[in-house]
Design a protein around this motif. Structure first.
Motif, PDB file in Angstrom:
ATOM      1  N   ASP A 144       0.851  -1.182   0.000  1.00 15.77           N
ATOM      2  CA  ASP A 144       0.000   0.000   0.000  1.00 15.77           C
ATOM      3  C   ASP A 144       0.893   1.240   0.000  1.00 15.77           C
ATOM      4  N   LEU A 145       0.993   1.903  -1.136  1.00 12.78           N
ATOM      5  CA  LEU A 145       1.868   3.074  -1.249  1.00 12.78           C
ATOM      6  C   LEU A 145       1.395   4.226  -0.366  1.00 12.78           C
ATOM      7  N   ASP A 146       0.124   4.222   0.016  1.00 11.27           N
ATOM      8  CA  ASP A 146      -0.372   5.263   0.919  1.00 11.27           C
ATOM      9  C   ASP A 146       0.167   5.080   2.335  1.00 11.27           C
ATOM     10  N   ALA A 147       0.755   3.912   2.607  1.00  7.16           N
ATOM     11  CA  ALA A 147       1.283   3.635   3.947  1.00  7.16           C
ATOM     12  C   ALA A 147       2.736   4.074   4.111  1.00  7.16           C
ATOM     13  N   LEU A 148       3.351   4.573   3.028  1.00  9.16           N
ATOM     14  CA  LEU A 148       4.740   5.031   3.122  1.00  9.16           C
ATOM     15  C   LEU A 148       4.832   6.244   4.050  1.00  9.16           C
ATOM     16  N   PRO A 149       5.686   6.212   5.077  1.00  4.19           N
ATOM     17  CA  PRO A 149       5.820   7.379   5.955  1.00  4.19           C
ATOM     18  C   PRO A 149       6.427   8.552   5.187  1.00  4.19           C
ATOM     19  N   PHE A 150       6.054   9.768   5.560  1.00  6.90           N
ATOM     20  CA  PHE A 150       6.612  10.947   4.902  1.00  6.90           C
ATOM     21  C   PHE A 150       8.111  11.019   5.169  1.00  6.90           C
ATOM     22  N   GLU A 151       8.856  11.401   4.133  1.00  9.86           N
ATOM     23  CA  GLU A 151      10.311  11.396   4.241  1.00  9.86           C
ATOM     24  C   GLU A 151      10.815  12.318   5.350  1.00  9.86           C
ATOM     25  N   LYS A 152      10.194  13.476   5.533  1.00 11.41           N
ATOM     26  CA  LYS A 152      10.715  14.436   6.509  1.00 11.41           C
ATOM     27  C   LYS A 152      10.636  13.896   7.935  1.00 11.41           C
ATOM     28  N   PHE A 153       9.663  12.988   8.198  1.00 12.60           N
ATOM     29  CA  PHE A 153       9.519  12.447   9.544  1.00 12.60           C
ATOM     30  C   PHE A 153      10.614  11.429   9.871  1.00 12.60           C
TER      31      PHE A 153
END
Length: 603
Positions: free
Chosen positions: A517-526
């Motif tokens: 699920d690509l929507d589950a990828l955490p945001f890079e900045k976090f």
């Protein structure tokens, strides 16, 4: 404008005409013993044109060209149009020969030859130029299957276009013009060949690491180092030297490498020497004798596309550096290089200093225990400078962090001065410790809490690491979980991870379906925000790593004592297995295309 479909239709027509012409000319040459010599030559060129057009057809059918359009003045369009005119002319002139088999008598058949000698030779030369230019385009396309190749050629070689659009005239001047243009394209491909050889020397890219470090450097920090007597004797440091000798590139050479404990696989002696040699060739190839460049290409070809040996790379580096009036070799963090590779690297550098005492200069950084090893290994006793962050460096850094704080004006001058003095007095010559200290103070949400944090502020690096990890764990559950995962994976991974790999991995850990699920990828900045400065991202190469080797040593000590990350390797292995088991969409089963989208599969 022309689309690939129209271009393919034109090429198909040309192939059909070429086949007919080839059959006619072959039959004529075979049946007429006294056929002109140029008849055979024309047959060869028409056949060669057909062959190269047949190779070009699948290239234009590739996905890269689906939405591409060709300007009427583009190289490819110009060639195809010119080919159609010339092939149509040749086809028309050979009409009589197509009935030659029905005509009895060799003399009569000989009289049917439709070309004057000069006219035929001109057609042969013209076709040869068409074939040569198309072959150049195909070679470029094979090097990089992309419309970018065509676009680059269109953009950089407009002279080729000018020559080809005039080919119908087939004058001697035009043929000279196209010859010059083809030579230019071939020169570009020769440079591309050299670049390919250079890139194969080492996977390390020190210039990218340098640019990333440079972008994070605070202005004026470390300038004291440039003013020391020892430095002025050595005249070193990458940016300083690059600026100082920028106008003397043909006589001066600077090469450098950054050792990195997290990249053991690539940080071998042969790759480090290769990285130095790669820089010399990339920056100074035009200043080196052509025979040296040709020799390097030949040696690379002789190795069957494998790497050159360590001995050969070392010899090449010595040979090329000794051509300069003065050269500098900079090696950063030598202590982070594995001992066996470190010894080979220093042994390879040693002869440079022995045979080029007046021209060779070596600059090495490392932790204090490296000093005795370097002194023993080198023929000349090195000058030593102990690099510690000066009070001025630390003040500038802390002042910068205070100014960036949103609540700067809420703190009075006395409190700001107290923060400054306490951090400067406990820094112990380090910048990492003040970075963690000021962060632990400024994260507090009131003046009272900031004063309390300043009083309890850790004064040793290990204590600062422990306090920072405690802060990570005290975040909200989601941030705490992400922060500790980032720290765990970055520490335990067998190699440095790209940010996209880490994001895919974390999206996999809690996945319950058979697809990612690509929507589950955490945001890079976090990835960095949740770690409070303990991990950083090298922007130039998108790799995530621990902020310093001292943090790795601290975590290693805790890990070996079974105090942190005990389930780490199991979690990584389990995540990789789940990731490999994700279902591939049946409509997207091309494994090569799929491989480019499943980033963690590489790990």
């Amino acid at each position: 404008m022309s689309d690939p479909l129209s271009m393919l239709a034109s090429i198909a027509g040309l192939v059909g005409f070429s086949i007919e012409i080839t059959k006619t000319l072959t039959a004529f040459v075979t049946s007429v013993k006294s056929a002109p010599k140029e008849a055979s030559q024309l047959t060869t060129e028409v056949s060669a044109l057909r062959h190269v057009l047949e190779i070009l057809t699948p290239v234009l059918k590739a996905d890269d060209f689906k939405n591409h359009t060709f300007d009427e003045e583009s190289i490819l369009c110009s060639i195809i149009v010119a080919c159609e005119e010339n092939i149509a002319l040749i086809y028309a002139k050979t009409t009589k020969l197509r009935n030659a088999s029905k005509i009895t008598g060799i003399i009569l058949a000989r009289l049917l030859w439709p070309f004057k000698r000069e006219e035929c030779l001109e057609s042969i030369q013209t076709l040869h130029r068409y074939v040569q230019t198309l072959q150049v385009l195909l070679i470029a396309s094979n090097r990089q299957t992309s419309t970018a190749v065509m676009e680059k050629l269109e953009e950089q070689h407009k002279s080729v276009i000018d020559a080809i659009t005039d080919l119908a005239a087939s004058s001697g001047a035009v043929m000279n013009k196209i010859a010059v243009s083809v030579e230019k394209v071939q020169d570009m491909l020769e440079n591309a060949e050299l670049d390919k050889v250079i890139q194969s020397l080492s996977p390390l890219e020190p210039h990218k690491r340098h640019q990333d470090i440079k972008s994070k450097r605070l202005e004026d920090n470390g300038k004291w180092f440039l003013d020391t007597p020892e430095f002025k004797t050595y005249s070193l440091v990458i940016d300083y030297l690059s600026a100082k000798y920028s106008s003397h590139r043909s006589r001066f050479c600077l090469v450098y490498v950054y050792c990195d404990y997290r990249d053991e696989k690539n940080q071998t002696a042969v790759h480090l020497i290769g990285a130095l040699l790669k820089q010399v060739l990339a920056k100074h190839s035009r200043h080196l004798p052509q025979e040296f460049i040709d020799s390097l290409k030949k040696q690379k070809n002789d190795t069957n596309a494998g790497s050159l040996s360590f001995t050969r790379e070392t010899q090449l580096l010595r040979d090329v550096l000794q051509r300069f009036e003065r050269f500098y070799v900079c090696i950063d963090a030598l202590d982070e290089c594995k001992e066996e590779h470190r010894k080979d690297l220093v042994a390879a550098i040693k002869p440079l200093l022995e045979h080029s005492e007046t021209t060779a200069h070596l600059f090495v950084t490392g932790r204090s225990h490296m000093q005795s090893q370097v002194e023993k290994a080198l023929p000349v006793l090195p000058l030593t400078i102990i690099i510690r962050a000066s009070a001025g460096d630390i003040r500038r850094y802390v002042a910068r962090q205070l100014e960036k704080d949103e609540n700067y004006d809420d703190m009075d001058e006395e409190f700001r001065s107290e923060i400054m003095e306490k951090i400067v007095n406990t820094a112990d010559g380090m910048l990492l410790l003040p970075a963690l200290q000021i962060q632990s103070v400024l994260e507090q949400t009131s003046i009272a809490d900031r004063k309390a944090a300043l009083d309890k502020m850790p004064e040793k690096l290990d204590a600062a690491f422990r306090v920072t990890i405690d802060r990570i764990e005290r975040q909200t559950p989601a941030r705490s979980k992400l922060g500790m995962r980032v720290l765990k994976w970055t520490f335990l991974a067998l190699r440095q991870l790209k940010t996209i790999e880490l994001r895919h991995a974390f999206a996999t850990i809690d996945c319950t379906s058979d697809t990612l699920d690509l929507d589950a990828l955490p945001f890079e900045k976090f990835l960095t925000e949740c770690c409070y400065g303990l991990v950083i991202i090298d922007k130039e190469i998108s790799l995530i790593r621990l902020v310093h080797k001292s943090l790795h040593d601290y975590l290693k000590q805790k890990y070996e004592a079974e105090k942190v990350f005990m389930d780490g390797h199991c979690e990584i292995a389990r995540t990789c297995l789940v990731y490999m088991g994700f279902r591939i969409d049946k409509n997207d089963w091309d494994i090569v295309k799929h491989y480019d989208t499943v980033h963690s599969l590489i790990y």
